[in-house]
Design a protein around this motif. Structure first.
Motif, PDB file in Angstrom:
ATOM      1  N   SER A 204       0.846  -1.193   0.000  1.00 52.69           N
ATOM      2  CA  SER A 204       0.000   0.000   0.000  1.00 52.69           C
ATOM      3  C   SER A 204       0.882   1.243   0.000  1.00 52.69           C
ATOM      4  O   SER A 204       2.034   1.203   0.460  1.00 52.69           O
ATOM      5  N   PRO A 205       0.376   2.369  -0.527  1.00 52.62           N
ATOM      6  CA  PRO A 205       1.194   3.588  -0.586  1.00 52.62           C
ATOM      7  C   PRO A 205       1.745   4.024   0.770  1.00 52.62           C
ATOM      8  O   PRO A 205       2.906   4.427   0.867  1.00 52.62           O
ATOM      9  N   VAL A 206       0.936   3.950   1.829  1.00 52.62           N
ATOM     10  CA  VAL A 206       1.398   4.412   3.142  1.00 52.62           C
ATOM     11  C   VAL A 206       2.535   3.540   3.652  1.00 52.62           C
ATOM     12  O   VAL A 206       3.560   4.038   4.134  1.00 52.62           O
ATOM     13  N   THR A 207       2.388   2.217   3.546  1.00 50.73           N
ATOM     14  CA  THR A 207       3.448   1.304   3.998  1.00 50.73           C
ATOM     15  C   THR A 207       4.725   1.532   3.207  1.00 50.73           C
ATOM     16  O   THR A 207       5.824   1.626   3.767  1.00 50.73           O
ATOM     17  N   LEU A 208       4.588   1.618   1.909  1.00 55.21           N
ATOM     18  CA  LEU A 208       5.743   1.800   1.028  1.00 55.21           C
ATOM     19  C   LEU A 208       6.476   3.103   1.345  1.00 55.21           C
ATOM     20  O   LEU A 208       7.699   3.124   1.550  1.00 55.21           O
ATOM     21  N   LEU A 209       5.734   4.193   1.420  1.00 55.57           N
ATOM     22  CA  LEU A 209       6.353   5.509   1.581  1.00 55.57           C
ATOM     23  C   LEU A 209       6.833   5.750   3.003  1.00 55.57           C
ATOM     24  O   LEU A 209       7.782   6.522   3.219  1.00 55.57           O
ATOM     25  N   LYS A 210       6.217   5.090   3.968  1.00 52.84           N
ATOM     26  CA  LYS A 210       6.689   5.201   5.348  1.00 52.84           C
ATOM     27  C   LYS A 210       8.149   4.767   5.447  1.00 52.84           C
ATOM     28  O   LYS A 210       8.985   5.466   6.043  1.00 52.84           O
ATOM     29  N   TRP A 211       8.464   3.624   4.845  1.00 51.10           N
ATOM     30  CA  TRP A 211       9.832   3.117   4.902  1.00 51.10           C
ATOM     31  C   TRP A 211      10.765   3.853   3.954  1.00 51.10           C
ATOM     32  O   TRP A 211      11.928   4.102   4.273  1.00 51.10           O
ATOM     33  N   MET A 212      10.267   4.227   2.780  1.00 49.07           N
ATOM     34  CA  MET A 212      11.118   4.949   1.833  1.00 49.07           C
ATOM     35  C   MET A 212      11.579   6.292   2.402  1.00 49.07           C
ATOM     36  O   MET A 212      12.755   6.654   2.299  1.00 49.07           O
ATOM     37  N   PHE A 213      10.671   7.033   3.017  1.00 50.45           N
ATOM     38  CA  PHE A 213      11.052   8.323   3.582  1.00 50.45           C
ATOM     39  C   PHE A 213      11.871   8.167   4.863  1.00 50.45           C
ATOM     40  O   PHE A 213      12.696   9.033   5.180  1.00 50.45           O
TER      41      PHE A 213
END
Length: 324
Positions: A204-213
């Protein structure tokens, strides 16, 4: 004549035919929203940095750290989703190209050059993405796509170059260095669009971007910590705080959710084509604010940009719909 498929299979195909265009439309709406937000980011960032207190590196750090905090807060309201061990290193690489190289290089680059130059350089992203997608993802380069990319590139270039030209140089400006950094950021984002499409579709976008950022902030803070710490925050005017809030909350947090959502539903070339909308949006806002006016050149430029976008995003047969 009897149908070549069973009733269940036909029903599945009909359902897919109804669902897929709807998902594709959602992807275009998400990218349209991101393009609107990003279209205003260059002038807003320039206004924040012109005050002299917030440097380009500091603003880029605010983007990364602020977005990481917002995504962690957002993750508390969505179902937990663990990252598979085999995807952790590729996720770091995705963060490297999609966020660190992209955002740091572009934000620092805008600090050295003019928003007009930065906007012109963004026109190369769809071309790079189309070429990479052809080699890596075997995405077909059709005649319509080539015409569409070229038409939008010409329109965006005419629009920006005809909007007053290069801005007056400010103290500390280095246009050559800024232009090189902005170009590096566009190469980086083209790599991100193409090489990490499959990874992006798994979470999901939130899971993905949480770790990327989180990865991005952890990688950048050791190099920018002193600069961020030296800012006199109490002396910053309200206009600067509003600009920082826009860059962090809208131009990073919201726009990256839209981008990730769209990447799961559109081809890389279609996603990258929305770069051409940013100069149109920036110019339109300037007209609405009384800072510019619409002439025949601007009308022609806008028509070229959107004609090109429609040619690229509208090039799809039955197979293309299934791939999107």
């Amino acid at each position: 004549m009897q149908s070549a498929c069973g009733s269940g299979e036909c029903a599945t195909r009909r359902a897919a035919g109804r669902t897929m265009p709807s998902e594709t439309l959602k992807g275009h709406i998400a990218m349209g929203a991101a393009a609107v937000i990003w279209g205003l980011m260059s002038p807003v960032s320039k206004l924040v940095m012109q005050q002299g207190e917030v440097s380009s590196a500091s603003l880029a750090t605010f983007r990364l750290l602020g977005a990481a905090i917002l995504f962690w807060l957002a993750s508390a309201f969505v179902p937990g989703e663990p990252i598979e061990r085999k995807h952790r290193l590729p996720l770091f690489y995705a963060s490297l190209f999609g966020i660190i190289f992209n955002q740091m290089a572009f934000t620092v680059g805008v600090g050295f050059t003019s928003p007009a130059d930065a906007a012109i350089i963004t026109t190369i992203t769809p071309v790079l993405t189309m070429i990479l997608a052809a080699f890596v993802l075997r995405e077909m380069i059709t005649g319509k796509k080539i015409i569409g990319v070229c038409a939008s590139a010409i329109g965006a270039f005419l629009l920006v170059s005809g909007s007053g030209g290069r801005a007056a140089a400010l103290p500390g400006d280095n246009n050559l260095l800024g232009d090189i950094l902005c170009l590096a950021s566009q190469c980086s984002v083209a790599v991100y669009f193409v090489f990490f499409k499959n990874l992006i579709g798994r979470y999901s976008p939130v899971t993905l971007l949480k770790w990327m950022f989180t990865y991005a902030a952890a990688a950048c803070l050791p190099f920018t910590f002193r600069e961020v710490g030296s800012i006199h925050y109490s002396a910053l005017p309200a206009q600067t705080w509003l600009g920082i809030a826009y860059v962090v909350a809208l131009a990073t947090f919201v726009s990256y959710i839209c981008l990730s959502f769209a990447q799961q539903r559109l081809k890389p070339t279609a996603v990258s084509m929305y770069n051409y909308c940013q100069p149109v949006i920036a110019s339109s806002v300037a007209v609405m604010w009384g800072m510019d006016h619409f002439g025949w050149m601007k009308v022609l430029s806008v028509l070229l940009v959107f004609t090109g976008v429609l040619l690229v995003t509208g090039t799809r047969g039955k197979r293309a719909v299934q791939e999107q």
